[in-house]
Design a protein around this motif. Structure first.
Motif, PDB file in Angstrom:
ATOM      1  N   GLU A   1       0.802  -1.334  -0.176  1.00 33.00           N
ATOM      2  CA  GLU A   1       0.013   0.105   0.164  1.00 33.00           C
ATOM      3  C   GLU A   1       0.961   1.251  -0.145  1.00 33.00           C
ATOM      4  OE1 GLU A   1      -3.885  -1.847   2.288  1.00 33.00           O
ATOM      5  OE2 GLU A   1      -2.237  -0.874   3.562  1.00 33.00           O
ATOM      6  N   ARG A   2       2.060   1.276   0.549  1.00 31.64           N
ATOM      7  CA  ARG A   2       2.888   2.324   0.584  1.00 31.64           C
ATOM      8  C   ARG A   2       3.192   2.578  -0.788  1.00 31.64           C
ATOM      9  NH1 ARG A   2       7.344   1.206   5.232  1.00 31.64           N
ATOM     10  NH2 ARG A   2       6.832  -1.004   4.655  1.00 31.64           N
ATOM     11  N   SER A   3       3.762   1.732  -1.335  1.00 31.22           N
ATOM     12  CA  SER A   3       4.330   1.620  -2.871  1.00 31.22           C
ATOM     13  C   SER A   3       3.238   2.311  -3.659  1.00 31.22           C
ATOM     14  CB  SER A   3       4.731   0.444  -3.199  1.00 31.22           C
ATOM     15  OG  SER A   3       5.822  -0.185  -2.575  1.00 31.22           O
ATOM     16  N   MET A   4       1.984   1.740  -3.760  1.00 28.83           N
ATOM     17  CA  MET A   4       0.909   2.573  -4.245  1.00 28.83           C
ATOM     18  C   MET A   4       0.750   3.807  -3.849  1.00 28.83           C
ATOM     19  SD  MET A   4       0.262   0.228  -6.519  1.00 28.83           S
ATOM     20  CE  MET A   4      -1.339   1.058  -7.411  1.00 28.83           C
ATOM     21  N   ALA A   5       0.620   4.239  -2.772  1.00 27.96           N
ATOM     22  CA  ALA A   5       0.421   5.564  -2.268  1.00 27.96           C
ATOM     23  C   ALA A   5       1.466   6.523  -2.779  1.00 27.96           C
ATOM     24  CB  ALA A   5       0.490   5.514  -0.704  1.00 27.96           C
ATOM     25  N   ILE A   6       2.648   6.171  -2.838  1.00 22.91           N
ATOM     26  CA  ILE A   6       3.834   6.948  -3.336  1.00 22.91           C
ATOM     27  C   ILE A   6       3.454   7.286  -4.765  1.00 22.91           C
ATOM     28  CG2 ILE A   6       6.215   7.009  -3.925  1.00 22.91           C
ATOM     29  CD1 ILE A   6       6.633   5.270  -1.190  1.00 22.91           C
ATOM     30  N   LEU A   7       3.104   6.076  -5.725  1.00 22.91           N
ATOM     31  CA  LEU A   7       2.730   6.357  -6.987  1.00 22.91           C
ATOM     32  C   LEU A   7       1.744   7.173  -7.239  1.00 22.91           C
ATOM     33  CD1 LEU A   7       3.204   5.415  -9.920  1.00 22.91           C
ATOM     34  CD2 LEU A   7       1.519   3.643  -9.448  1.00 22.91           C
ATOM     35  N   GLU A   8       0.653   7.103  -6.326  1.00 22.69           N
ATOM     36  CA  GLU A   8      -0.842   7.947  -6.460  1.00 22.69           C
ATOM     37  C   GLU A   8      -0.255   9.489  -6.091  1.00 22.69           C
ATOM     38  OE1 GLU A   8      -3.506   6.223  -4.017  1.00 22.69           O
ATOM     39  OE2 GLU A   8      -3.765   4.737  -5.544  1.00 22.69           O
ATOM     40  N   SER A   9       0.656   9.597  -5.075  1.00 21.40           N
ATOM     41  CA  SER A   9       1.432  11.077  -4.867  1.00 21.40           C
ATOM     42  C   SER A   9       1.935  11.767  -5.865  1.00 21.40           C
ATOM     43  CB  SER A   9       2.124  10.987  -3.641  1.00 21.40           C
ATOM     44  OG  SER A   9       1.661  10.364  -2.303  1.00 21.40           O
ATOM     45  N   PHE A  10       2.814  10.807  -6.750  1.00 23.82           N
ATOM     46  CA  PHE A  10       3.493  11.245  -7.799  1.00 23.82           C
ATOM     47  C   PHE A  10       2.489  11.885  -8.882  1.00 23.82           C
ATOM     48  CE2 PHE A  10       4.533   9.540 -12.270  1.00 23.82           C
ATOM     49  CZ  PHE A  10       5.642  10.640 -12.427  1.00 23.82           C
ATOM     50  N   ILE A  11       1.290  11.213  -9.013  1.00 24.43           N
ATOM     51  CA  ILE A  11       0.232  11.544  -9.972  1.00 24.43           C
ATOM     52  C   ILE A  11      -0.443  12.612  -9.435  1.00 24.43           C
ATOM     53  CG2 ILE A  11      -1.897  10.697 -11.067  1.00 24.43           C
ATOM     54  CD1 ILE A  11      -0.687   7.739 -10.819  1.00 24.43           C
ATOM     55  N   ASP A  12      -0.717  12.747  -8.253  1.00 22.48           N
ATOM     56  CA  ASP A  12      -1.627  13.856  -7.551  1.00 22.48           C
ATOM     57  C   ASP A  12      -0.758  15.105  -7.760  1.00 22.48           C
ATOM     58  OD1 ASP A  12      -3.377  12.158  -7.033  1.00 22.48           O
ATOM     59  OD2 ASP A  12      -2.869  11.935  -4.855  1.00 22.48           O
ATOM     60  N   PHE A  13       0.529  15.270  -7.550  1.00 27.34           N
ATOM     61  CA  PHE A  13       1.267  16.494  -7.649  1.00 27.34           C
ATOM     62  C   PHE A  13       1.226  16.933  -9.280  1.00 27.34           C
ATOM     63  CE2 PHE A  13       3.385  15.406  -3.468  1.00 27.34           C
ATOM     64  CZ  PHE A  13       3.143  16.669  -2.826  1.00 27.34           C
ATOM     65  N   ILE A  14       1.401  15.792 -10.022  1.00 26.37           N
ATOM     66  CA  ILE A  14       1.366  16.319 -11.653  1.00 26.37           C
ATOM     67  C   ILE A  14      -0.055  17.078 -11.983  1.00 26.37           C
ATOM     68  CG2 ILE A  14       1.492  15.539 -13.948  1.00 26.37           C
ATOM     69  CD1 ILE A  14       3.604  13.468 -12.676  1.00 26.37           C
TER      70      ILE A  14
ATOM     71  N   ASN B   1      -3.792  -1.015 -11.316  1.00 22.00           N
ATOM     72  CA  ASN B   1      -5.250  -0.567 -11.487  1.00 22.00           C
ATOM     73  C   ASN B   1      -5.130   0.751 -10.956  1.00 22.00           C
ATOM     74  OD1 ASN B   1      -7.907  -0.400 -12.083  1.00 22.00           O
ATOM     75  ND2 ASN B   1      -8.460  -1.805 -10.412  1.00 22.00           N
ATOM     76  N   ILE B   2      -4.900   1.759 -11.742  1.00 25.45           N
ATOM     77  CA  ILE B   2      -4.558   3.061 -11.301  1.00 25.45           C
ATOM     78  C   ILE B   2      -6.202   3.786 -11.713  1.00 25.45           C
ATOM     79  CG2 ILE B   2      -3.797   5.263 -11.128  1.00 25.45           C
ATOM     80  CD1 ILE B   2      -2.251   3.019  -9.898  1.00 25.45           C
TER      81      ILE B   2
END
Length: 400
Positions: free
Chosen positions: A136-149, A169-170
């Protein structure tokens, strides 16, 4: 008589010769034995009482320290999490009509079976009001990356190059998973990243040559643990004569960081970037396979650039952008201080954060801080205050 004469004294009841010599040998031990026992007892006491026990539990919240760079010109100044001055951000979306920027990153999932395993307390990390497993941490980091963009560049697409077995599955708009077959093990991930970049550029080049595209996409290849905090469209507007861009720092052994590579979206830009990365891949596989898990890509990048006869390495000593021709490719070198800034660690913290920083890179154990920063920004909606949170965070306060 001879023994009595040599010793100068005779002790009644003690045999002369070997016994006397044993007594002299044991005499220091008899004298210092009480002190030795005292020291051992003290050591035992200190190990069981005075010495703190290692709990193995890391801090679960941030503790802010003084923000680095206070008083320096062109640096962000903070009071706690409140920015005292404003960052110098570019006007949003400064690209020419018909142009866009797409972000490309490599991401895969390890231990996907964790999805079906009940959370255990030893595996959980709590950030804010949310507890995460490793997956879940790994996925949360990826989602944070997307959110900032999506905050700073809402019209940009995000493309995730991934192992076909990852089943990503994003559920976010303008985000696409792009499977590329390869070797995504931890020991080969950095090597696979370059191969994935080359495969992606090859596919884009073929599409470009087959038909005319209505919209030209420039590409920025990045690690997934970065936060884009300014519109990077101005990069392709301000510098219009390069094929690809790399970020550099004043580091003798590793002057180039592979976490940010920008590619101009024309056919020539795609071709030159592909050829350059193929040279990097060859250097990687022939010279730096011993560093395949970490740093091999950066060492290979530096070797390809430095091996060019006309390149002057001293240009890495000043954080000023410059362009060099390397084996037919026009390469824009951008300072890490702006386009690949890393939260403070060690002596570098005294320089602070430039006001015109574009990209924050949460390398290594800083990934907890990335999630803290995203949560803070969601609640404050103030990018400058969020950057103060990042700037004031000490390393031991955000380790996973």
């Amino acid at each position: 008589m001879i023994n009595e004469f040599r010793s100068g004294i005779r002790i009644p009841g003690m045999k002369i010769g070997g016994g006397w010599r044993r007594f002299l040998f044991l005499l220091p031990v008899m004298i210092f034995l009480p002190y030795l026992l005292s020291v051992l007892e003290l050591h035992k006491f200190s190990t069981t009482v005075d010495r703190p026990r290692k709990s193995g539990k890391k801090p679960d919240h941030l503790v802010l320290g003084p923000a680095a760079g206070y008083g320096l010109q062109n640096r962000l100044h903070c009071q706690g999490t409140k920015a005292l001055n404003k960052t110098q951000h570019a006007a949003p979306q400064s690209l020419n009509a018909g142009e866009n920027v797409a972000f490309v990153t490599v991401f895969t999932i390890y231990n996907s079976s964790e999805k079906n395993i009940e959370k255990s307390s030893s595996d959980l990390v709590t950030i804010g009001n949310t507890s995460y497993t490793k997956l879940e941490r790994s996925m949360a980091i990826l989602e944070s990356f997307i959110d900032f963009i999506q905050v700073t560049m809402p019209s940009s697409n995000v493309i995730i190059l991934t192992d076909p077995d990852s089943n990503l599955n994003i559920n976010k708009e303008r985000v696409t998973a792009y499977p590329i077959q390869g070797e995504y093990s931890r020991d080969r991930l950095m090597l696979q990243r370059i191969r994935s970049y080359i495969a992606f550029l090859t596919a884009r080049l073929e599409e470009h040559n087959e038909h005319v595209q209505e919209q030209m996409n420039h590409y920025i290849f990045t690690d997934s643990d970065i936060a884009v905090v300014d519109d990077l469209g101005q990069l392709f507007d301000q510098y219009s004569s390069f094929h690809l861009a790399l970020t550099f720092r004043n580091n003798k052994d590793q002057p180039l960081n592979s976490g940010f590579i920008a590619v101009w979206g024309t056919a020539e830009g795609l071709q030159r970037a592909k050829e350059f990365l193929e040279e990097v891949l060859e250097a990687y596989t022939t010279r730096y396979m011993k560093a395949s898990r970490m740093l091999g890509d950066q060492l290979a990048l530096a070797w390809v650039v430095r091996s060019h006869p006309s390149f002057k390495t001293h240009r890495f000593s000043k954080p000023v952008a410059f362009i060099e021709e390397i084996n037919g490719a026009s390469i824009l070198f951008l300072p890490c201080a702006l386009y690949n800034w890393t939260p403070p660690e060690g002596a570098g913290q005294f320089h602070g954060m430039p006001l015109d920083v574009k990209v924050v890179h949460f390398k290594g154990s800083r990934k907890r801080l990335m999630l803290e920063a995203r949560n803070f920004f969601r609640s404050s909606l103030n990018m400058d205050d969020m950057l103060c949170l990042v700037l004031g965070s000490g390393r031991t306060k955000y380790d996973f």
